[in-house]
Design a protein around this motif. Sequence first.
Motif, PDB file in Angstrom:
ATOM      1  N   GLU A 250       0.850  -1.215   0.068  1.00 30.30           N
ATOM      2  CA  GLU A 250      -0.074   0.080  -0.030  1.00 30.30           C
ATOM      3  C   GLU A 250       0.892   1.195  -0.018  1.00 30.30           C
ATOM      4  O   GLU A 250       0.575   2.221  -0.872  1.00 30.30           O
ATOM      5  CB  GLU A 250      -0.887  -0.008   1.297  1.00 30.30           C
ATOM      6  CG  GLU A 250      -1.773   1.189   1.319  1.00 30.30           C
ATOM      7  CD  GLU A 250      -2.723   1.295   2.517  1.00 30.30           C
ATOM      8  OE1 GLU A 250      -3.286   2.178   2.885  1.00 30.30           O
ATOM      9  OE2 GLU A 250      -2.577   0.154   3.265  1.00 30.30           O
ATOM     10  N   VAL A 251       1.808   1.263   1.026  1.00 32.23           N
ATOM     11  CA  VAL A 251       2.875   2.383   0.941  1.00 32.23           C
ATOM     12  C   VAL A 251       3.398   2.794  -0.500  1.00 32.23           C
ATOM     13  O   VAL A 251       3.552   3.847  -0.781  1.00 32.23           O
ATOM     14  CB  VAL A 251       3.849   2.160   2.086  1.00 32.23           C
ATOM     15  CG1 VAL A 251       4.900   3.408   1.826  1.00 32.23           C
ATOM     16  CG2 VAL A 251       3.189   2.283   3.347  1.00 32.23           C
ATOM     17  N   LEU A 252       3.820   1.749  -1.112  1.00 34.50           N
ATOM     18  CA  LEU A 252       4.702   1.813  -2.483  1.00 34.50           C
ATOM     19  C   LEU A 252       3.724   2.173  -3.242  1.00 34.50           C
ATOM     20  O   LEU A 252       3.933   3.075  -4.336  1.00 34.50           O
ATOM     21  CB  LEU A 252       5.269   0.556  -2.624  1.00 34.50           C
ATOM     22  CG  LEU A 252       6.471   0.153  -1.748  1.00 34.50           C
ATOM     23  CD1 LEU A 252       7.415  -1.234  -2.286  1.00 34.50           C
ATOM     24  CD2 LEU A 252       7.729   1.312  -1.614  1.00 34.50           C
ATOM     25  N   GLY A 253       2.515   1.339  -3.343  1.00 37.43           N
ATOM     26  CA  GLY A 253       1.244   1.844  -4.353  1.00 37.43           C
ATOM     27  C   GLY A 253       1.171   3.274  -4.359  1.00 37.43           C
ATOM     28  O   GLY A 253       0.542   3.773  -5.599  1.00 37.43           O
ATOM     29  N   LYS A 254       1.186   3.994  -3.332  1.00 36.02           N
ATOM     30  CA  LYS A 254       0.797   5.166  -3.492  1.00 36.02           C
ATOM     31  C   LYS A 254       1.372   6.130  -4.347  1.00 36.02           C
ATOM     32  O   LYS A 254       0.955   7.144  -4.880  1.00 36.02           O
ATOM     33  CB  LYS A 254       0.591   5.917  -1.760  1.00 36.02           C
ATOM     34  CG  LYS A 254      -0.524   5.308  -1.217  1.00 36.02           C
ATOM     35  CD  LYS A 254      -0.583   6.265   0.215  1.00 36.02           C
ATOM     36  CE  LYS A 254       0.763   6.128   0.989  1.00 36.02           C
ATOM     37  NZ  LYS A 254       0.650   6.714   2.279  1.00 36.02           N
ATOM     38  N   PHE A 255       2.630   5.746  -4.617  1.00 35.09           N
ATOM     39  CA  PHE A 255       3.569   6.554  -5.235  1.00 35.09           C
ATOM     40  C   PHE A 255       3.846   5.927  -6.788  1.00 35.09           C
ATOM     41  O   PHE A 255       4.790   6.492  -7.133  1.00 35.09           O
ATOM     42  CB  PHE A 255       4.886   7.056  -4.526  1.00 35.09           C
ATOM     43  CG  PHE A 255       4.750   7.622  -3.223  1.00 35.09           C
ATOM     44  CD1 PHE A 255       4.502   8.824  -3.101  1.00 35.09           C
ATOM     45  CD2 PHE A 255       4.553   6.768  -2.199  1.00 35.09           C
ATOM     46  CE1 PHE A 255       4.137   9.359  -1.999  1.00 35.09           C
ATOM     47  CE2 PHE A 255       4.172   7.535  -0.733  1.00 35.09           C
ATOM     48  CZ  PHE A 255       4.175   8.901  -0.803  1.00 35.09           C
ATOM     49  N   ALA A 256       2.891   5.429  -7.206  1.00 33.77           N
ATOM     50  CA  ALA A 256       3.255   4.658  -8.572  1.00 33.77           C
ATOM     51  C   ALA A 256       3.341   5.707  -9.595  1.00 33.77           C
ATOM     52  O   ALA A 256       4.212   5.701 -10.533  1.00 33.77           O
ATOM     53  CB  ALA A 256       2.010   3.735  -8.873  1.00 33.77           C
TER      54      ALA A 256
END
Length: 473
Positions: A250-256
């Motif tokens: 979730e944390v990484l996905g926010k900055f795709a």
Amino acid sequence: MALCHYNLKQYSDASDIIDKIVEKSLEQYPEFDERSRSCERSFFRNSGALQESFLIEAYNLKASIEFNRNNFSAAVENFQVMPQRIEEDLDPVTLHNQALFDMHHNVGDSLKKLSFLLSNPPFPPETLRNLLTLYCNYGYNDIAAEILSDNAHLKFDLLGQNMSDYFDASIMAGVNPEKAIEQFETLVKRSTSIIKALRKQRDRELKNNNTKYAQSLFHEIRHELDFFLAVLMSQARLYWEREEFETVEEVLGKFADLCGEEEEWKINMAHSLFVQQGSKFMESISFYEPVVSNCGDESILTLSPIVLANLCVAYIMNNQNEEAEHIMKCVEKQESHNRIKNNVDFSTAKHHGCIINLVIGTLYCERENFEFGINRICKSLDPLEIKLGPDTWYYAKRCLMALASKVAKHMIIPQRDLFQEIFYFLDDVMKFGKDMSSHIVDHHAAENNEESSSTISIEALRLKRLFVKLQML
């Protein structure tokens, strides 16, 4: 001039100038030409001729360029053709670079060299940052805190506000993870705003055909993006250590949208999906594949073996065995090609194939197919005298301990042949692991020039005694 291009990250222009410097210097000082030296390793003193040739500076800068391009083999090659000197004669820049190039296979030695430089100024300004980064990456937050405290007068001059805040948060992670997550979040938000503003400004300049200024903004964006990725991955790592893998995703996905094209982001997103297993294996493939494809078959060994291993496992779990086999054949082919082309022996060659088979063997052990898994692990480490090390031993012992736990709980009853295979394997490990630390990084031993208190041989002996008892159950 070459250094100016380097600082502007114009690496191609810098390399062209360096090549001309090297060519002219070797014409004037042919005794320093690596091709004219005998087969025996020769060392040079810090003579006037060596200083006037500027070869040390040229090769150091060329090696730094390749290092920044993540082309580590080329960086090491530039170091090898450089006129060789004994360690006591090395200048601070060469010793610093040597520490960086060694950190992938000898972290303890790199820590010693960087610590020595910091205690004996003058030293390259990157020394403090790289030393703190290494300690934080390997979990020595308390030592990093001591170094930062002892060098408080250098903190803002050598690190700047952003890096100082980053290391403060990294050190806090060892004491108060929740507080560290908040600090990283503050840095992430700050860096995100800067990147978005710079990108808008760059687009305006490109629209107005101000390409020269737009190019300088590209470098600023790249610098800020590198910092952003370091902060984001440090924050995600804290959730990873808690095994909150969905939160990592979730944390990484926010900055795709901000960094979705970055290789580091793709790899870590893939890791977060891979570790959740099940249907997530398929999703992880979509992130691993572009990284491997962009690299190409001929450069496949420049990738981390864990990336290749995880992709192979994901393929296998998704019934794409042919794709997994293709990667393993490419790795085997390139490892063989490199040994022949560069006349490298097995002891100094990369062992990506070994790591891949270890991870696949681990998968089968996790699926409780211990007979096949243990067999694959044992074979992947052959010959042991070359492939045995702290990292490969980590995978092997983890699977053996998992098997021991199942047997002790009477959950499985291994065949006698499996016990015998384990005994033979551990006997060989005891033989070749006598002088090898079982820890990937043993800071205390490295700093005090001592042997590690726990060797691979000792751990293998303990495991053998355990399996002897289990066989008698």
